[in-house]
Scaffold this motif. Sequence first.
Motif, mmCIF file in Angstrom:
data_model
loop_
_atom_site.group_PDB
_atom_site.id
_atom_site.type_symbol
_atom_site.label_atom_id
_atom_site.label_comp_id
_atom_site.label_asym_id
_atom_site.label_seq_id
_atom_site.Cartn_x
_atom_site.Cartn_y
_atom_site.Cartn_z
ATOM 1 N N LYS A 224 0.808 -1.125 -0.011
ATOM 2 C CA LYS A 224 0.108 0.036 0.114
ATOM 3 C C LYS A 224 0.782 1.388 0.094
ATOM 4 O O LYS A 224 0.425 2.359 -0.604
ATOM 5 N N LYS A 225 1.896 1.205 0.696
ATOM 6 C CA LYS A 225 2.647 2.270 0.970
ATOM 7 C C LYS A 225 3.489 2.940 -0.818
ATOM 8 O O LYS A 225 3.751 4.118 -0.733
ATOM 9 N N TYR A 226 3.538 1.948 -1.286
ATOM 10 C CA TYR A 226 3.970 2.395 -2.826
ATOM 11 C C TYR A 226 2.936 2.612 -3.779
ATOM 12 O O TYR A 226 3.205 2.633 -4.890
ATOM 13 N N THR A 227 1.801 2.812 -3.715
ATOM 14 C CA THR A 227 0.551 2.868 -4.155
ATOM 15 C C THR A 227 0.666 4.233 -5.304
ATOM 16 O O THR A 227 0.417 4.145 -6.362
ATOM 17 N N LEU A 228 1.407 5.160 -4.553
ATOM 18 C CA LEU A 228 1.261 6.544 -5.356
ATOM 19 C C LEU A 228 2.330 6.288 -6.507
ATOM 20 O O LEU A 228 2.363 6.921 -7.783
ATOM 21 N N LEU B 51 8.959 16.527 -9.918
ATOM 22 C CA LEU B 51 8.023 15.927 -10.794
ATOM 23 C C LEU B 51 6.945 16.733 -11.151
ATOM 24 O O LEU B 51 6.338 16.614 -12.331
ATOM 25 N N SER B 52 6.532 17.685 -10.306
ATOM 26 C CA SER B 52 5.534 18.604 -10.492
ATOM 27 C C SER B 52 5.949 19.714 -11.635
ATOM 28 O O SER B 52 4.956 19.811 -12.602
ATOM 29 N N LEU B 53 7.180 20.148 -11.764
ATOM 30 C CA LEU B 53 7.621 20.962 -12.613
ATOM 31 C C LEU B 53 7.545 20.147 -13.991
ATOM 32 O O LEU B 53 7.116 21.024 -15.190
ATOM 33 N N GLU B 54 8.005 19.152 -13.995
ATOM 34 C CA GLU B 54 7.851 18.180 -15.200
ATOM 35 C C GLU B 54 6.610 18.152 -15.935
ATOM 36 O O GLU B 54 6.438 18.385 -17.116
ATOM 37 N N ALA B 55 5.603 17.741 -15.021
ATOM 38 C CA ALA B 55 4.221 17.974 -15.499
ATOM 39 C C ALA B 55 3.687 19.078 -16.121
ATOM 40 O O ALA B 55 2.921 19.046 -17.245
ATOM 41 N N ILE B 56 4.090 20.306 -15.589
ATOM 42 C CA ILE B 56 3.529 21.474 -16.034
ATOM 43 C C ILE B 56 4.339 21.794 -17.440
ATOM 44 O O ILE B 56 3.667 22.444 -18.283
ATOM 45 N N VAL B 57 5.449 21.647 -17.607
ATOM 46 C CA VAL B 57 6.405 21.716 -18.828
ATOM 47 C C VAL B 57 5.501 20.853 -19.972
ATOM 48 O O VAL B 57 5.401 21.271 -21.179
ATOM 49 N N LEU B 58 5.242 19.651 -19.580
ATOM 50 C CA LEU B 58 4.502 18.626 -20.615
ATOM 51 C C LEU B 58 3.242 19.167 -20.875
ATOM 52 O O LEU B 58 3.049 18.890 -22.182
ATOM 53 N N ILE B 59 2.613 19.742 -20.135
ATOM 54 C CA ILE B 59 1.146 20.264 -20.750
ATOM 55 C C ILE B 59 1.417 21.294 -21.572
ATOM 56 O O ILE B 59 0.678 21.146 -22.659
ATOM 57 N N VAL B 60 2.487 22.188 -21.370
ATOM 58 C CA VAL B 60 2.752 23.188 -22.505
ATOM 59 C C VAL B 60 3.215 22.648 -23.924
ATOM 60 O O VAL B 60 2.742 22.975 -24.699
ATOM 61 N N ILE B 61 3.952 21.715 -23.544
ATOM 62 C CA ILE B 61 4.493 20.803 -24.861
ATOM 63 C C ILE B 61 3.654 20.278 -25.700
ATOM 64 O O ILE B 61 3.360 20.403 -27.007
ATOM 65 N N ALA C 279 -1.187 14.380 -18.726
ATOM 66 C CA ALA C 279 -0.219 15.158 -18.152
ATOM 67 C C ALA C 279 -0.672 15.991 -16.784
ATOM 68 O O ALA C 279 -0.097 16.338 -16.022
ATOM 69 N N VAL C 280 -2.019 16.496 -17.144
ATOM 70 C CA VAL C 280 -2.514 17.023 -15.920
ATOM 71 C C VAL C 280 -2.938 16.207 -14.757
ATOM 72 O O VAL C 280 -2.689 16.591 -13.449
ATOM 73 N N ILE C 281 -3.215 14.956 -14.976
ATOM 74 C CA ILE C 281 -3.333 13.854 -14.133
ATOM 75 C C ILE C 281 -1.847 13.650 -13.456
ATOM 76 O O ILE C 281 -1.798 13.696 -12.115
ATOM 77 N N ASN C 282 -0.848 13.603 -13.957
ATOM 78 C CA ASN C 282 0.556 13.549 -13.813
ATOM 79 C C ASN C 282 0.763 14.682 -12.460
ATOM 80 O O ASN C 282 1.423 14.403 -11.532
ATOM 81 N N LEU C 283 0.334 15.783 -12.864
ATOM 82 C CA LEU C 283 0.559 16.893 -12.057
ATOM 83 C C LEU C 283 0.018 16.708 -10.624
ATOM 84 O O LEU C 283 0.489 16.948 -9.703
ATOM 85 N N PHE C 284 -1.381 16.407 -10.845
ATOM 86 C CA PHE C 284 -2.200 16.080 -9.613
ATOM 87 C C PHE C 284 -1.543 15.236 -8.661
ATOM 88 O O PHE C 284 -1.391 15.104 -7.520
ATOM 89 N N LEU C 285 -0.868 13.974 -9.250
ATOM 90 C CA LEU C 285 -0.487 12.862 -8.452
ATOM 91 C C LEU C 285 1.108 13.445 -7.839
ATOM 92 O O LEU C 285 1.345 13.046 -6.779
ATOM 93 N N SER C 286 1.892 13.971 -8.764
ATOM 94 C CA SER C 286 3.231 14.571 -8.079
ATOM 95 C C SER C 286 2.862 15.496 -6.982
ATOM 96 O O SER C 286 3.825 15.416 -6.140
ATOM 97 N N LEU C 287 2.041 16.267 -7.111
ATOM 98 C CA LEU C 287 1.760 17.085 -5.844
ATOM 99 C C LEU C 287 1.279 16.518 -4.737
ATOM 100 O O LEU C 287 1.303 17.004 -3.653
ATOM 101 N N LYS C 288 0.883 14.932 -4.729
ATOM 102 C CA LYS C 288 0.504 14.164 -3.651
ATOM 103 C C LYS C 288 2.100 13.790 -2.887
ATOM 104 O O LYS C 288 1.803 12.864 -1.981
#
Length: 411
Positions: free
Chosen positions: A226-230, A295-305, A398-407
């Motif tokens: 369970k600890k590795y779910t994210l 990882l959050s910064l990567e997700a934001i850049v990917l949305i722009v790309i 990529a938006v979902i990726n950002l949401f998960l990264s912020l967790k």
Amino acid sequence: MESEKKLSEMGVVKKQKIKEKFPYLVSKFNNDRDFKLFLIVGLFTGIASGINSTVFNNFLSDTYKLTASARGIVEFPRELPGVLIVIVLGILAFLGDIRIAIIGMIFAALGMLGLGLFSPSFASMLLWMMLLSLGTHIFMPLSAGIGMNLSENGNYGARLGRYSAYNLIATIVGYAIVWVGFKYFNLTYQIAFVLASVFYIFAAFFLGLMKSKKPKKKKVTLVFKKKYTLYYCLSVVNGARKQIFLTFAPWVLIQVYHVNPPTFAMLGFIIAILSIFTRTIVGNAIDKKGERFVLSLEAIVLIVICMGYSFADYLLSPSAAVVIIAACYVIDNSLSVVEMARSTYVKKIAICPEDVIPTLSAGTSFDHVIAMSIPFIGGILWTTMGYQYVFIVAAFIAVINLFLSLKIKIN
């Protein structure tokens, strides 16, 4: 003879005393030696992957005349070994990480050789491609695990960043071989694949010089906690987004804008120049700022790309659009180093050290389960609605990726 025997025994005793007195220094020396060898491995795998990544999509297009939907279907057998990697690593676990990595490099070499010399038909090409994929996917989770095992004082990001930087430097050589070879020496796809095969063999040789430790106890081959779910969720989302880019980003440049291998090599040079320092920078950022930030910064850049891929053709002239799409291709490839942040995240939250590589392997398998189906769906989307919609879907991922990264939280 007796005096020589006594001297020899004295030498052994002396070495033993040094080991007992200064265990940390001895361990550090061995780690440094093995890490230097591992950097050499990174150089050879970098050259091989540089050649392969530059010519493979053009090879498929020119040799087998694939459509976008057919190109999507090819990803199913290519990614199948990634799904099975947990089982493969479980079967080979008794050998230890270094020996398994050697096997991976040998498989990769044989796969490249088969693509170059024994692929007269599309079906035979698929078989050799799967063998190559199996080899590279075996090495994928092991390389991160080996690099971190050779780290001291928790400097995982810096060590992996340095390995990644060496690997990237080597890809420049691979790009140069393709650019010079195709432009001036009539290099063929077949010869390029054979050359890449030779470099994988060199990588296997230098892995063989590293100190290999057999596991003291039977390794856990599957880790689902369970600890590795994210981490598992991040792997799935990353696999979906990454596979869209790997499959369709170069395909847009090839099919829509007719980019050839030498041009791809030039784009590779630009990627290398942009990334050669950022790989070390990202490694240090992981250690200083943490995985959540990176990882959050990567997700934001990917949305722009993704927006660039989707709307450049609508908003700009063809000549300007190809520049924007090529720029998106360069930036996206430069971000591949961020993958190490997911690995160091697992290392830092692991319940025990033995969980790390099995968990990374499980993540790789989850990654590839989704990666097998996404290109097929993307190919249909391209054919029915246009390639732009493929990247609009990638933006949502990529938006979902950002949401998960912020967790992400590391205690």
